[in-house]
Scaffold this motif. Sequence first.
Motif, PDB file in Angstrom:
ATOM      1  N   ALA A 155       9.250   5.480  -5.945  1.00 45.41           N
ATOM      2  CA  ALA A 155       8.772   4.241  -5.889  1.00 45.41           C
ATOM      3  C   ALA A 155       9.464   3.378  -6.542  1.00 45.41           C
ATOM      4  O   ALA A 155       9.776   1.445  -5.895  1.00 45.41           O
ATOM      5  CB  ALA A 155       7.486   3.755  -7.260  1.00 45.41           C
ATOM      6  N   ALA A 156      10.315   2.976  -8.067  1.00 45.75           N
ATOM      7  CA  ALA A 156      11.425   2.442  -7.991  1.00 45.75           C
ATOM      8  C   ALA A 156      12.011   1.902  -7.088  1.00 45.75           C
ATOM      9  O   ALA A 156      12.425   0.707  -6.467  1.00 45.75           O
ATOM     10  CB  ALA A 156      12.055   3.016  -9.213  1.00 45.75           C
ATOM     11  N   PHE A 157      13.038   3.059  -6.555  1.00 49.09           N
ATOM     12  CA  PHE A 157      13.843   2.572  -5.363  1.00 49.09           C
ATOM     13  C   PHE A 157      12.868   1.334  -4.397  1.00 49.09           C
ATOM     14  O   PHE A 157      13.837   0.603  -3.641  1.00 49.09           O
ATOM     15  CB  PHE A 157      14.293   3.849  -4.428  1.00 49.09           C
ATOM     16  N   LEU A 158      11.409   1.926  -3.635  1.00 47.14           N
ATOM     17  CA  LEU A 158      10.938   1.614  -2.235  1.00 47.14           C
ATOM     18  C   LEU A 158      10.782  -0.273  -3.413  1.00 47.14           C
ATOM     19  O   LEU A 158      11.325  -1.358  -2.323  1.00 47.14           O
ATOM     20  CB  LEU A 158      10.068   1.867  -2.465  1.00 47.14           C
ATOM     21  N   LEU A 159      10.625  -0.470  -4.647  1.00 45.38           N
ATOM     22  CA  LEU A 159      10.673  -1.917  -5.213  1.00 45.38           C
ATOM     23  C   LEU A 159      11.595  -2.531  -4.766  1.00 45.38           C
ATOM     24  O   LEU A 159      11.674  -3.494  -4.922  1.00 45.38           O
ATOM     25  CB  LEU A 159       9.696  -2.080  -6.327  1.00 45.38           C
ATOM     26  N   HIS A 160      13.157  -1.247  -5.078  1.00 46.08           N
ATOM     27  CA  HIS A 160      14.626  -2.389  -5.705  1.00 46.08           C
ATOM     28  C   HIS A 160      14.758  -3.438  -3.911  1.00 46.08           C
ATOM     29  O   HIS A 160      13.888  -4.170  -3.508  1.00 46.08           O
ATOM     30  CB  HIS A 160      15.227  -1.350  -5.823  1.00 46.08           C
ATOM     31  N   LEU A 167       7.536   0.674 -16.187  1.00 52.72           N
ATOM     32  CA  LEU A 167       9.421   1.092 -16.641  1.00 52.72           C
ATOM     33  C   LEU A 167      10.120   1.135 -15.387  1.00 52.72           C
ATOM     34  O   LEU A 167      10.513   0.294 -15.381  1.00 52.72           O
ATOM     35  CB  LEU A 167       9.676   2.037 -18.436  1.00 52.72           C
ATOM     36  N   ALA A 168       9.765   2.093 -14.627  1.00 55.08           N
ATOM     37  CA  ALA A 168       9.971   2.858 -13.374  1.00 55.08           C
ATOM     38  C   ALA A 168      10.556   1.514 -12.386  1.00 55.08           C
ATOM     39  O   ALA A 168      11.632   1.677 -11.921  1.00 55.08           O
ATOM     40  CB  ALA A 168       9.794   3.823 -12.410  1.00 55.08           C
ATOM     41  N   ALA A 169       9.423   0.703 -12.725  1.00 49.01           N
ATOM     42  CA  ALA A 169       9.059  -0.200 -10.804  1.00 49.01           C
ATOM     43  C   ALA A 169      10.470  -1.594 -11.878  1.00 49.01           C
ATOM     44  O   ALA A 169      10.808  -1.969 -11.272  1.00 49.01           O
ATOM     45  CB  ALA A 169       7.733  -0.846 -11.192  1.00 49.01           C
ATOM     46  N   GLY A 170       9.943  -1.424 -13.372  1.00 48.50           N
ATOM     47  CA  GLY A 170      11.003  -3.354 -13.698  1.00 48.50           C
ATOM     48  C   GLY A 170      12.353  -2.694 -13.741  1.00 48.50           C
ATOM     49  O   GLY A 170      13.213  -3.661 -13.242  1.00 48.50           O
ATOM     50  N   TRP A 171      12.498  -1.305 -13.827  1.00 46.33           N
ATOM     51  CA  TRP A 171      14.124  -0.740 -13.439  1.00 46.33           C
ATOM     52  C   TRP A 171      14.558  -1.178 -12.086  1.00 46.33           C
ATOM     53  O   TRP A 171      15.066  -1.134 -11.684  1.00 46.33           O
ATOM     54  CB  TRP A 171      14.392   0.697 -13.268  1.00 46.33           C
ATOM     55  N   GLY A 172      13.466  -0.799 -11.610  1.00 42.49           N
ATOM     56  CA  GLY A 172      14.032  -1.477  -9.223  1.00 42.49           C
ATOM     57  C   GLY A 172      14.196  -2.402  -9.243  1.00 42.49           C
ATOM     58  O   GLY A 172      14.963  -2.938  -8.448  1.00 42.49           O
ATOM     59  N   THR A 173      13.051  -3.383 -10.047  1.00 40.04           N
ATOM     60  CA  THR A 173      13.024  -4.282  -9.030  1.00 40.04           C
ATOM     61  C   THR A 173      13.730  -5.496 -10.747  1.00 40.04           C
ATOM     62  O   THR A 173      13.990  -6.857  -9.899  1.00 40.04           O
ATOM     63  CB  THR A 173      11.714  -5.436  -9.223  1.00 40.04           C
ATOM     64  N   VAL A 178       1.146  -1.078  -0.213  1.00 41.60           N
ATOM     65  CA  VAL A 178       0.300   0.397   0.122  1.00 41.60           C
ATOM     66  C   VAL A 178       0.826   1.367   0.058  1.00 41.60           C
ATOM     67  O   VAL A 178       0.318   2.462  -0.394  1.00 41.60           O
ATOM     68  CB  VAL A 178      -1.257   0.027   1.094  1.00 41.60           C
ATOM     69  N   ALA A 179       2.230   1.119   1.045  1.00 39.39           N
ATOM     70  CA  ALA A 179       2.776   2.401   0.543  1.00 39.39           C
ATOM     71  C   ALA A 179       3.457   2.933  -0.748  1.00 39.39           C
ATOM     72  O   ALA A 179       3.207   2.972  -0.653  1.00 39.39           O
ATOM     73  CB  ALA A 179       4.058   1.698   1.339  1.00 39.39           C
ATOM     74  N   ILE A 180       4.009   1.548  -0.636  1.00 38.65           N
ATOM     75  CA  ILE A 180       4.564   1.748  -2.538  1.00 38.65           C
ATOM     76  C   ILE A 180       3.403   1.953  -3.299  1.00 38.65           C
ATOM     77  O   ILE A 180       3.661   3.101  -4.166  1.00 38.65           O
ATOM     78  CB  ILE A 180       5.071   0.195  -3.317  1.00 38.65           C
ATOM     79  N   ALA A 181       2.331   1.738  -3.717  1.00 37.94           N
ATOM     80  CA  ALA A 181       1.451   2.130  -4.176  1.00 37.94           C
ATOM     81  C   ALA A 181       1.163   3.459  -4.028  1.00 37.94           C
ATOM     82  O   ALA A 181       0.486   4.128  -5.097  1.00 37.94           O
ATOM     83  CB  ALA A 181       0.034   1.205  -3.992  1.00 37.94           C
ATOM     84  N   GLY A 203       4.014  -6.057 -11.429  1.00 42.59           N
ATOM     85  CA  GLY A 203       2.399  -5.467 -11.941  1.00 42.59           C
ATOM     86  C   GLY A 203       1.660  -5.218 -11.386  1.00 42.59           C
ATOM     87  O   GLY A 203       1.055  -4.667 -11.084  1.00 42.59           O
ATOM     88  N   ALA A 204       1.710  -6.155 -10.260  1.00 40.08           N
ATOM     89  CA  ALA A 204      -0.130  -6.367  -9.265  1.00 40.08           C
ATOM     90  C   ALA A 204       0.006  -4.507  -8.496  1.00 40.08           C
ATOM     91  O   ALA A 204      -0.881  -4.020  -8.315  1.00 40.08           O
ATOM     92  CB  ALA A 204      -0.246  -7.446  -8.239  1.00 40.08           C
ATOM     93  N   ILE A 205       1.107  -4.583  -7.955  1.00 46.70           N
ATOM     94  CA  ILE A 205       1.701  -3.413  -6.939  1.00 46.70           C
ATOM     95  C   ILE A 205       1.440  -1.846  -8.388  1.00 46.70           C
ATOM     96  O   ILE A 205       0.687  -0.495  -8.198  1.00 46.70           O
ATOM     97  CB  ILE A 205       2.550  -3.451  -6.641  1.00 46.70           C
ATOM     98  N   VAL A 206       2.097  -2.146  -9.311  1.00 44.09           N
ATOM     99  CA  VAL A 206       1.771  -1.071 -10.045  1.00 44.09           C
ATOM    100  C   VAL A 206       0.805  -0.534 -10.723  1.00 44.09           C
ATOM    101  O   VAL A 206       0.511   0.451 -10.359  1.00 44.09           O
ATOM    102  CB  VAL A 206       2.689  -1.472 -11.086  1.00 44.09           C
ATOM    103  N   TRP A 207       0.163  -1.572 -11.434  1.00 44.24           N
ATOM    104  CA  TRP A 207      -1.443  -1.554 -11.444  1.00 44.24           C
ATOM    105  C   TRP A 207      -2.410  -1.060 -10.415  1.00 44.24           C
ATOM    106  O   TRP A 207      -3.364  -0.760 -10.534  1.00 44.24           O
ATOM    107  CB  TRP A 207      -2.096  -3.071 -11.777  1.00 44.24           C
ATOM    108  N   LEU A 208      -1.971  -1.536  -9.230  1.00 47.86           N
ATOM    109  CA  LEU A 208      -2.802  -1.064  -7.904  1.00 47.86           C
ATOM    110  C   LEU A 208      -2.557   0.336  -7.632  1.00 47.86           C
ATOM    111  O   LEU A 208      -3.464   1.224  -7.895  1.00 47.86           O
ATOM    112  CB  LEU A 208      -2.811  -1.587  -7.075  1.00 47.86           C
ATOM    113  N   GLY A 209      -1.880   0.869  -8.111  1.00 46.49           N
ATOM    114  CA  GLY A 209      -1.412   2.213  -7.458  1.00 46.49           C
ATOM    115  C   GLY A 209      -1.352   2.607  -8.994  1.00 46.49           C
ATOM    116  O   GLY A 209      -2.448   4.670  -8.734  1.00 46.49           O
TER     117      GLY A 209
END
Length: 790
Positions: A279-284, A372-378, A21-24, A320-326
């Motif tokens: 967000a990318a940093f947090l997902l990382h 893309l940002a989430a993919g870069w982070g993970t 939820v925090a990342i989203a 993807g689920a986190i990105v979709w939720l956000g």
Amino acid sequence: MLRTLDIKVWRELLRLRGQVVAIAMVIACGVGVYLGLSSTMHSLQRARSSNYAEQRFAHVFAELERAPLHLIPRLQAIEGVQVVQTRIVRGVTLELPGMVEAGSARLVSIPERGRPELNDVKLRLGRMPQPGHSEEVLVSEAFFEAHGFRLDDELPAIVNGSRVAFRIVGVALSPEFTYTVAPGQLFPDDRLHGILWARRKGLAAAFDLEGAFNNLALRLAPQAHEAAVLAAVDRILEPYGGRGAYPRRDQVSAFFLENELTQLQGFAVTIPLLFLGVAAFLLHIVFQRLIATQRSDIAALKAFGYHDREVGWHYAKLVGAIVWLGSVAGWLLGGYLGSAMTSLYADYYRFPELPFQLDPLSPFLALGVAGLAAGWGTARAIRQTVGLAPAEAMRPPAPLRYRRTLLERLGWVQKVPIGLRTVLREIERKPWRAVLSVAGVSMATALTILMAFSADSIRYMLQVQFGLSQREDVQISLLQTRSQAVLSEIRNLPGVQHAEPYRSVPVEFRAGASVKRVSLTGLDPAGELLALYNTSEERIPIARGGLTLSRKLAEVLGVRPGDSLAFRWLEGARSTHSATVAQIVDTYVGLSAYMPLDELASTLGEPPTLNGARLLVDPSELASLYAEVKATPMIAGIAERDRSLRLVQGMLDENMGTMIWISLSFALVMAFAVLYNTIRITLAERSRELATMRVLGYRRREVSAILMGEMGLVLLVAIPLGLWMGHVFSSALVRSPGYDTEQFRLPFVIYPSTYAIGALGILASGLVSGLGAWRRLDRFDMVEVLKSRD
């Protein structure tokens, strides 16, 4: 098999729901800000394009003293000109019902029969004025609504020295006056200034312009050479008092609107990227930890026959689920923000229609950028899962290579409490996590400053403009240039305690290839009611023997003190002269050029004259002064300094305050997400250590201090760093094209209260994050935690 992994995705989302939820929320802020700003920009652009096309907004404008209508064929013969429309446009003084102040209006002619070929009016209420009825007028919508007028109401005005009772028969809009400001003003005052349209025959008789015109509008062919057309128009109109043709982009309303769109475009790119980067940093960091704790699960999946691609896709679907939720939350937030901002702009930019329109591609573009940002982070963490061999994954990860810490090497171990010692040891052994956490919180802190500083800058600008520079109570402008003898009449107006004359003349400055048309103002060197300052608030007296230029005008022309600057008068004899740039002053509004009043008259080759005056007035006599101004034909307009200041402050309090608090909320969401994830990961990684300490007899407060210590040190470093970054970013922003324009400049000013708000907001986010971790620590099942393998 994929269905089993899908179930695992849902379980992971539930297990990590707090961090998810925090990342989203951070992703939602980035997507929401992008959609809100871009959709507002899209709505304004659509409304502008539609309005300009439907009402046939002109491409070129020109103002002049008086020219005969037989010039029309010469103007039509200019290559590239499709439509020529001549008009009569004059300023008039209004006697507004129920108001002490004198109002003003721009009176614009429309053809005696039919509709204007260019700059047509959009009728909102009522009907068009009847031919031959000179008393019938259309009124601009904002002015009509501000006074609560009704159709057939009378509107008394002073027209060319005579009192005329106009009758309102309709309400209209025009692309020429989408943003309506009185001459010399930056903000609309719909109570005191409006637009009136009347049939041409009556205006021609009232202003002695039968068979003539004083305003020109042209429509150009698509391939027309604009510069050549402007030059040709100037050559034709020069003998008739032409003040220089100018393109649509320099027309006041169009200029303000384009400047606003430029600012929106800049913000729509920079601010969302900041959120998505966090967000990318947090997902990382979350997925690095997740992979580390699920090594045995990954080994089991591969041992049971799942391919590397399927395992990697499983974790990609979790991202993807986190990105979709956000993103979905961001779409809803962006729709709300865009609708609210569009409604706000509708109060200042008057279009026939300004519906909120979401660009159909924008939500998917935002989703793609967030992905893309989430993919870069993970990407690195997911690659680790794909490349992890089952046998290797079954073993615990290799322990970190420990060594003596800095405290131990310095011999300070016994001088530092054990709790702080433990925190420092953890940070030293995992420095990158601490560095990234500090970077995230610093960015959030900087964002609070970046969003809030503009209010400080505007308030400082108002303090300088209305407190230090403009010292008059009232400024009046005259209908025509008059001799200095009229100053005695002005000083005899009711309540006038002191009066200082000025003379403004349109000129064309030329320095090399740079050409700029502005007003050159002659001032009394001994005057006190208009003071010039530099950035250090040091007063600079007007220089003799040369020109005093505002810094922005000097930059546009590329000149410095000591340079020679050529200029040509755009009225009167239109002779060309040159003068030395004597000094540069700092102004925040418009492009300014000054010269001593007597030197200006000498250069013009005329006796000392004036076309306006600044007055100090007894406050108790203001009503009498306004009454006299309404009855004085030679006075074209009057502006009260305090009213202008109240107008701007009211707009700031109503609109900018709301935007700042929204921006501050977004920044706090970012800070909360960073701190919450930092403390949750610390808790997960050190749960066995913390449980062991509780079993050994450490109190909950002592254990919590270790848990909160890392967050406290992150805040201790990140907040000062973030305040400094906010200072640097804000300094860069005021120099950007959106903030440093020819129309206005914002000074770089940040008050201590803004720094305090930023720091306290981040501390509050840290407190909320810490309370959540404290509650989770209370629910620790120490037996279960201690069962975990080494």
